[in-house]
Scaffold this motif. Structure first.
Motif, mmCIF file in Angstrom:
data_model
loop_
_atom_site.group_PDB
_atom_site.id
_atom_site.type_symbol
_atom_site.label_atom_id
_atom_site.label_comp_id
_atom_site.label_asym_id
_atom_site.label_seq_id
_atom_site.Cartn_x
_atom_site.Cartn_y
_atom_site.Cartn_z
ATOM 1 N N THR A 91 0.505 7.993 10.094
ATOM 2 C CA THR A 91 -0.858 8.140 9.587
ATOM 3 C C THR A 91 -1.289 9.594 9.679
ATOM 4 O O THR A 91 -1.865 10.156 8.730
ATOM 5 N N GLN A 92 -1.000 10.229 10.798
ATOM 6 C CA GLN A 92 -1.349 11.634 10.992
ATOM 7 C C GLN A 92 -0.595 12.548 10.036
ATOM 8 O O GLN A 92 -1.179 13.431 9.401
ATOM 9 N N LEU A 93 0.718 12.317 9.901
ATOM 10 C CA LEU A 93 1.530 13.185 9.046
ATOM 11 C C LEU A 93 1.153 13.046 7.579
ATOM 12 O O LEU A 93 1.156 14.027 6.829
ATOM 13 N N PHE A 94 0.837 11.834 7.153
ATOM 14 C CA PHE A 94 0.405 11.641 5.769
ATOM 15 C C PHE A 94 -0.950 12.300 5.532
ATOM 16 O O PHE A 94 -1.179 12.910 4.487
ATOM 17 N N GLN A 95 -1.860 12.188 6.491
ATOM 18 C CA GLN A 95 -3.168 12.828 6.363
ATOM 19 C C GLN A 95 -3.035 14.332 6.219
ATOM 20 O O GLN A 95 -3.770 14.955 5.443
ATOM 21 N N GLU A 96 -2.114 14.922 6.951
ATOM 22 C CA GLU A 96 -1.895 16.361 6.871
ATOM 23 C C GLU A 96 -1.430 16.799 5.486
ATOM 24 O O GLU A 96 -1.608 17.956 5.100
ATOM 25 N N ARG A 97 -0.836 15.860 4.748
ATOM 26 C CA ARG A 97 -0.378 16.143 3.382
ATOM 27 C C ARG A 97 -1.347 15.612 2.333
ATOM 28 O O ARG A 97 -1.028 15.568 1.149
ATOM 29 N N GLY A 98 -2.525 15.189 2.780
ATOM 30 C CA GLY A 98 -3.540 14.682 1.855
ATOM 31 C C GLY A 98 -3.209 13.327 1.284
ATOM 32 O O GLY A 98 -3.683 12.966 0.202
ATOM 33 N N LYS A 99 -2.414 12.545 2.005
ATOM 34 C CA LYS A 99 -2.017 11.230 1.543
ATOM 35 C C LYS A 99 -2.460 10.163 2.535
ATOM 36 O O LYS A 99 -2.800 10.456 3.680
ATOM 37 N N LYS A 100 -2.459 8.922 2.080
ATOM 38 C CA LYS A 100 -2.823 7.810 2.951
ATOM 39 C C LYS A 100 -1.581 7.005 3.311
ATOM 40 O O LYS A 100 -0.801 6.623 2.440
ATOM 41 N N TYR A 101 -1.429 6.759 4.576
ATOM 42 C CA TYR A 101 -0.300 5.953 5.040
ATOM 43 C C TYR A 101 -0.722 4.498 5.151
ATOM 44 O O TYR A 101 -1.695 4.171 5.832
ATOM 45 N N VAL A 102 -0.011 3.642 4.474
ATOM 46 C CA VAL A 102 -0.244 2.204 4.558
ATOM 47 C C VAL A 102 0.902 1.613 5.376
ATOM 48 O O VAL A 102 2.059 1.644 4.949
ATOM 49 N N ALA A 103 0.590 1.108 6.542
ATOM 50 C CA ALA A 103 1.626 0.653 7.473
ATOM 51 C C ALA A 103 2.346 -0.597 6.966
ATOM 52 O O ALA A 103 1.734 -1.458 6.330
ATOM 53 N N PRO A 104 3.638 -0.712 7.250
ATOM 54 C CA PRO A 104 4.368 -1.929 6.885
ATOM 55 C C PRO A 104 4.135 -3.026 7.909
ATOM 56 O O PRO A 104 3.670 -2.765 9.023
ATOM 57 N N ARG A 105 4.447 -4.246 7.536
ATOM 58 C CA ARG A 105 4.490 -5.336 8.503
ATOM 59 C C ARG A 105 5.913 -5.431 9.032
ATOM 60 O O ARG A 105 6.867 -5.103 8.328
ATOM 61 N N LEU A 106 6.042 -5.878 10.263
ATOM 62 C CA LEU A 106 7.359 -6.104 10.854
ATOM 63 C C LEU A 106 7.496 -7.589 11.129
ATOM 64 O O LEU A 106 6.648 -8.186 11.806
ATOM 65 N N VAL A 107 8.542 -8.194 10.571
ATOM 66 C CA VAL A 107 8.761 -9.634 10.695
ATOM 67 C C VAL A 107 9.916 -9.890 11.657
ATOM 68 O O VAL A 107 11.032 -9.398 11.455
ATOM 69 N N LEU A 108 9.634 -10.656 12.703
ATOM 70 C CA LEU A 108 10.672 -11.102 13.624
ATOM 71 C C LEU A 108 11.197 -12.447 13.141
ATOM 72 O O LEU A 108 10.416 -13.319 12.754
ATOM 73 N N PHE A 109 12.525 -12.607 13.150
ATOM 74 C CA PHE A 109 13.088 -13.882 12.703
ATOM 75 C C PHE A 109 14.361 -14.197 13.481
ATOM 76 O O PHE A 109 14.902 -13.348 14.198
#
Length: 283
Positions: A91-109
């Protein structure tokens, strides 16, 4: 997780983007692309088995339920905290580049799982599916990593997650789509080369993340655990282990040396924009 933990996770929150599907299996054909796709398949070959049984899996549906043990819950907490730290850093690194970070989901199976990329057997190892922007992992893979491949340590396990999240970063940046398009019109040899570049960039991003993961208070031993994991899952090392010979044109993830080097490049620089494996004169 490892009992001799070195990472400092006490102060790290758990991510809310973890979905626990353990005990629920899917059906169909397994998909590739994860960090461990060749790991178990090549071990099967080394033991005289047919790797197609690992890659393809069963086409019959299977549903099972099981109670979770304290160890299961500890594993979930571990990956949740590691995922949370990836969310904070990216999130921080994307903000520094003027972008928005959308986090992935992690699925346990366990055993098998359905994803937007198809239905996958746990033997393909952890993988990222761009179709639903989710990371999938059967935590039993960590036992294979530690017991069969000799890559133990809690940060070796964190590296696995960071690598798959690196694929998510590529997806957000549009790299995955470009590579997939190019692979569809390429020879098998060239498609494999593009896959190697994609995987090495994901290793680079894992290193960038490690550089900025301040909450983990990493030390040199942690980094050595990640490097050892990268070494153990290099294409050349796996092929030599399985059949005693190496076929470079069949590589899809990169050699042990390449994987270690690109991870360290990311860690040494901490520069999100410095991992252009596609323009590199030498991998």
């Amino acid at each position: 997780m490892e009992s001799n933990t070195l990472m400092r996770l006490d102060e790290v929150e758990e991510s809310q983007n973890v979905e626990d599907r353990r005990g629920i299996s899917g059906k169909g054909v397994a998909v590739g692309g994860g960090i461990g796709t060749l790991v178990i398949a090549l071990i099967v070959m080394a033991l005289g088995g047919d790797p197609r049984s690992v890659i393809q899996g069963s086409t019959s549906p299977s549903t099972q339920s099981r109670s979770t043990s304290p160890q299961d819950e500890e594993g979930k907490k571990f990956v949740s905290k590691v995922l949370k730290e990836t969310e904070t850093v990216w999130t921080q690194l994307f903000q520094e580049r003027g972008k928005k970070y959308v986090a992935p989901r992690l699925v346990l199976f366990t055993d098998r799982v359905n994803s937007a990329c198809g239905s996958a057997d746990s033997a393909v190892g952890p993988f990222y599916c761009p179709g639903d922007a989710q990371v999938y992992i059967d935590l039993d893979f960590y036992n294979v990593l530690r017991q069969q491949l000799g890559a133990g340590g809690d940060f070796a396990q964190a590296y696995v997650i960071a690598h798959e999240v690196g694929h998510h970063v590529q997806d957000l940046l549009g790299t995955t789509t470009k590579v997939d398009t190019a692979r569809r019109t390429s020879s098998q040899k060239e498609a494999n080369r593009l896959s190697v570049k994609l995987e090495l960039q994901a290793d680079y991003f894992a290193g960038v993340w490690a550089k900025h993961a301040k909450e983990l208070h990493l030390d040199r031993q942690d980094i050595e655990e990640a490097l050892n994991a990268a070494k153990k899952i290099g294409d050349d090392t796996l092929q030599k282990r399985a059949r005693g010979t190496v076929v470079p044109d069949s590589f899809t993830h990169g050699t042990s040396e390449q994987r270690m080097r690109w991870f360290m490049k990311g860690y040494d620089t901490g520069d999100m924009g410095g991992g252009d494996t596609f323009s590199a004169s030498s991998l």
